[in-house]
Design a protein around this motif. Structure first.
Motif, PDB file in Angstrom:
ATOM      1  N   ALA A   1      -1.002   5.866 -13.253  1.00 19.69           N
ATOM      2  CA  ALA A   1      -2.392   5.385 -13.189  1.00 19.69           C
ATOM      3  C   ALA A   1      -2.413   4.225 -12.194  1.00 19.69           C
ATOM      4  O   ALA A   1      -2.672   3.080 -12.555  1.00 19.69           O
ATOM      5  CB  ALA A   1      -2.875   4.935 -14.570  1.00 19.69           C
ATOM      6  N   ASN A   2      -2.126   4.553 -10.929  1.00 15.70           N
ATOM      7  CA  ASN A   2      -1.784   3.483  -9.975  1.00 15.70           C
ATOM      8  C   ASN A   2      -2.819   3.276  -8.876  1.00 15.70           C
ATOM      9  O   ASN A   2      -2.466   3.015  -7.716  1.00 15.70           O
ATOM     10  CB  ASN A   2      -0.408   3.772  -9.354  1.00 15.70           C
ATOM     11  N   THR A   3      -4.081   3.371  -9.235  1.00 17.79           N
ATOM     12  CA  THR A   3      -5.144   3.214  -8.235  1.00 17.79           C
ATOM     13  C   THR A   3      -5.038   1.882  -7.495  1.00 17.79           C
ATOM     14  O   THR A   3      -5.107   1.829  -6.267  1.00 17.79           O
ATOM     15  CB  THR A   3      -6.521   3.318  -8.929  1.00 17.79           C
ATOM     16  N   LEU A   4      -4.896   0.802  -8.233  1.00 18.72           N
ATOM     17  CA  LEU A   4      -4.858  -0.515  -7.574  1.00 18.72           C
ATOM     18  C   LEU A   4      -3.647  -0.621  -6.660  1.00 18.72           C
ATOM     19  O   LEU A   4      -3.751  -1.097  -5.520  1.00 18.72           O
ATOM     20  CB  LEU A   4      -4.822  -1.640  -8.616  1.00 18.72           C
ATOM     21  N   TYR A   5      -2.504  -0.160  -7.137  1.00 20.65           N
ATOM     22  CA  TYR A   5      -1.282  -0.217  -6.325  1.00 20.65           C
ATOM     23  C   TYR A   5      -1.486   0.558  -5.015  1.00 20.65           C
ATOM     24  O   TYR A   5      -1.168   0.071  -3.924  1.00 20.65           O
ATOM     25  CB  TYR A   5      -0.115   0.364  -7.130  1.00 20.65           C
ATOM     26  N   THR A   6      -2.054   1.757  -5.136  1.00 24.24           N
ATOM     27  CA  THR A   6      -2.287   2.588  -3.952  1.00 24.24           C
ATOM     28  C   THR A   6      -3.209   1.880  -2.968  1.00 24.24           C
ATOM     29  O   THR A   6      -2.917   1.773  -1.775  1.00 24.24           O
ATOM     30  CB  THR A   6      -2.910   3.942  -4.373  1.00 24.24           C
ATOM     31  N   LEU A   7      -4.324   1.381  -3.481  1.00 22.41           N
ATOM     32  CA  LEU A   7      -5.324   0.799  -2.582  1.00 22.41           C
ATOM     33  C   LEU A   7      -4.837  -0.515  -1.966  1.00 22.41           C
ATOM     34  O   LEU A   7      -5.030  -0.763  -0.775  1.00 22.41           O
ATOM     35  CB  LEU A   7      -6.637   0.562  -3.340  1.00 22.41           C
ATOM     36  N   TYR A   8      -4.177  -1.347  -2.775  1.00 24.69           N
ATOM     37  CA  TYR A   8      -3.816  -2.699  -2.306  1.00 24.69           C
ATOM     38  C   TYR A   8      -2.523  -2.688  -1.499  1.00 24.69           C
ATOM     39  O   TYR A   8      -2.457  -3.240  -0.402  1.00 24.69           O
ATOM     40  CB  TYR A   8      -3.675  -3.623  -3.516  1.00 24.69           C
ATOM     41  N   GLU A   9      -1.510  -2.037  -2.044  1.00 24.61           N
ATOM     42  CA  GLU A   9      -0.197  -2.113  -1.387  1.00 24.61           C
ATOM     43  C   GLU A   9      -0.007  -1.033  -0.327  1.00 24.61           C
ATOM     44  O   GLU A   9       0.684  -1.252   0.653  1.00 24.61           O
ATOM     45  CB  GLU A   9       0.928  -2.015  -2.432  1.00 24.61           C
ATOM     46  N   LYS A  10      -0.595   0.144  -0.540  1.00 25.99           N
ATOM     47  CA  LYS A  10      -0.360   1.248   0.410  1.00 25.99           C
ATOM     48  C   LYS A  10      -1.457   1.347   1.465  1.00 25.99           C
ATOM     49  O   LYS A  10      -1.208   1.782   2.579  1.00 25.99           O
ATOM     50  CB  LYS A  10      -0.299   2.598  -0.341  1.00 25.99           C
ATOM     51  N   GLN A  11      -2.681   1.014   1.060  1.00 25.82           N
ATOM     52  CA  GLN A  11      -3.793   1.273   1.986  1.00 25.82           C
ATOM     53  C   GLN A  11      -4.467   0.002   2.485  1.00 25.82           C
ATOM     54  O   GLN A  11      -5.490   0.062   3.165  1.00 25.82           O
ATOM     55  CB  GLN A  11      -4.803   2.211   1.323  1.00 25.82           C
ATOM     56  N   GLY A  12      -3.912  -1.146   2.130  1.00 22.56           N
ATOM     57  CA  GLY A  12      -4.370  -2.412   2.725  1.00 22.56           C
ATOM     58  C   GLY A  12      -5.801  -2.793   2.403  1.00 22.56           C
ATOM     59  O   GLY A  12      -6.456  -3.473   3.197  1.00 22.56           O
TER      60      GLY A  12
END
Ligand code: F0G
Length: 473
Positions: A293-304
């Motif tokens: 359930a890693n929406t924040l991780y994806t958006l913040y760390e992977k997609q800037g």
């Protein structure tokens, strides 16, 4: 308390529309952004130093002021002055403990004196939610509401259900929970406290969509953390951490991320304390997602994706990710059911908190969560799976060297161990790790497993199990 010096304001700096405290708006009617509770601090009596609050700790709850002093939230009422004292709904929330825990610290590479665990499971309903609910129920009472509702992965519903029947006059608590998505401890609370419990065919995200519609159309007061008053109460978790540390600011605060209310509240707490000159510096924030359930991780760390003072960088990535979820039929999945959320409603506020607190986001697998949950159980007071994500996340950040061994770190343990005994028993008695996501990155699983030993009903067998010679007779 001077509620005439508080108001609501849209968090979008290009809009900044303001509303009175009693306008029931959970997103800005002009631009759709979330709202903040704001204060005219210069016209309010704010203590010059935080140690002002210490004298209230010993109060046992007698008398009008004592009732407020007894609460770990309203003890700090000058920092959330939005309601008259007589309207405050309190059940003794927030009397929680910050524990220095060197043994957990040692296991994850911290020097003695570096790791502190904040046990929010010690709240009346067993999770941090009570900090926010006392504030939101206070406003519901000011507004004269009789029905309140929330969508929940379990803890919000338990807290709403408890506060609803404790409020005078009593309110009806209505809770929307996903089918098969709620730990039994939490479901049992909603039922026992008498909430009208709607088990929606769907997950948390579906419940959230529905409860917003119902609140809008039927005029039921919404208790989820997009209600900005919830976050005012949750700021107090940070005040108590500072208090327990003799007002010394830690280097890091680490918290699991689900709907992102807590992290948003922590950022607001420190932004305000700093602006008021009550803290010399702001700690860094680490928010930990479950890998499933890693929406924040994806958006913040992977997609800037960044807050960028309210003019978000890469904002379009959010919609793109959600479209992708829709197209692929993606549903979040984690044993940490409390944070099994793919569309966190407080995302913009959380991004703001990450900016204010120079934050990072990490993800941890279910296996690693369970291992660290067992570690907290073995060496501390225990916690539920989602809560252990904070300790697991610290471990990751220590391994990466982002957090040093001598830094001062506070991990928030958001919920009580007994919320989800199933997860605990499964860990200790053996669980098919292939059934949880994703595959194991650490081969150490099961280090703390503590299986019950089957033993015959006779003394010799029991002595043998205890490693003792058999007792005669
Ligand atoms: N930990 C626990 C034990 C929770 O219950 C929740 C959220 C979180 C962490 C995440 O906190 O949403 O502020 O990022 N539970 C909500 C609920 C969603 O419905 O009980 P957050």
């Amino acid at each position: 308390m001077s509620q005439d010096r508080a108001y609501q304001m849209c968090i979008n700096p290009d809009c900044a529309a303001t509303f009175s405290l009693t306008d029931v708006v959970f997103s800005c009617p002009k631009c759709g952004s979330l709202l903040d509770v704001r204060y005219e601090w210069e016209r309010l009596a704010v203590p010059a130093k935080l140690d002002f609050f210490e004298h209230r700790w010993a109060t046992k709850g007698l008398g009008a002021e004592g009732r407020l002093d007894f609460s770990g939230v309203w003890r700090f009422r000058e920092l959330l002055p939005f309601a008259p004292a007589e309207s405050v709904v309190t059940i003794g929330e927030g009397r929680t403990v910050l524990e220095r825990n060197d043994r957990v610290g040692r296991e994850i590479g911290m020097k003695p004196g570096g790791l502190y665990l904040q046990y929010e499971g010690l709240n009346p309903s067993g999770s941090f939610k009570d900090n926010g609910m006392t504030a939101a129920f206070t406003l519901a009472r000011v507004l004269g509401r009789q029905r309140v509702a929330c969508a929940s992965t379990g803890n919000t519903s338990a807290s709403v259900a408890m506060f609803a029947h404790k409020t005078d006059p009593e309110m009806q608590g209505i809770v929307f929970i996903g089918t098969g998505k709620i730990a039994y401890g939490k479901l049992s609370q909603a039922l026992d406290y008498g909430a009208l419990t709607l088990q929606v065919e769907g997950d948390f995200d579906a419940c959230m969509r529905r409860v917003k519609e119902v609140a809008d159309r039927l005029g039921i007061y919404l208790m989820n953390s997009m209600n900005p008053f919830r976050l005012e109460g949750q700021k107090a978790i940070m005040y108590r951490i500072l208090e327990a540390r003799g007002w010394e600011v830690p280097d890091w605060v680490i918290v699991p991320g689900g709907n992102l209310g807590n992290s948003s509240a922590f950022g607001k707490a420190f932004a305000e304390l700093h602006a008021l000159g009550l803290v010399p510096r702001i700690p860094r924030l680490a928010i930990i997602n479950a890998t499933g359930a890693n929406t924040l991780y994806t958006l913040y760390e992977k997609q800037g994706v960044r807050w960028n003072g309210g003019r978000m960088t890469n904002a379009e990535k959010v919609g793109q990710l959600y479209d992708k979820f829709d197209q692929s039929g993606y549903k979040p999945h984690t044993i940490a059911s409390a944070i099994e959320i793919s569309r966190p409603v407080n995302l913009p506020k959380c991004l703001r908190a990450l900016e204010v607190m120079n934050g990072v986001v990490r993800e941890v697998s279910d296996e690693v969560i369970l291992e660290h949950k067992a570690m907290v159980g073995r060496y501390g007071f225990g916690c539920e799976p989602a809560s252990a994500a904070s300790v697991a996340g610290l471990h990751v950040l220590r391994d990466e060297g982002v957090i040093g061994p001598s830094e001062q770190v506070v991990c928030i343990l958001t919920g009580h161990e007994l919320k989800d005994p199933d997860a605990t028993v499964k860990y200790h008695t053996g669980v098919d790790m292939k059934s949880i996501t994703p595959p194991a990155p650490r081969p150490t699983y099961g280090k703390y497993a503590n299986n019950p030993i089957p033993v015959a009903d006779n003394l010799a067998a029991i002595c043998a199990a205890l490693g003792e010679p058999a007792i005669e007779g």
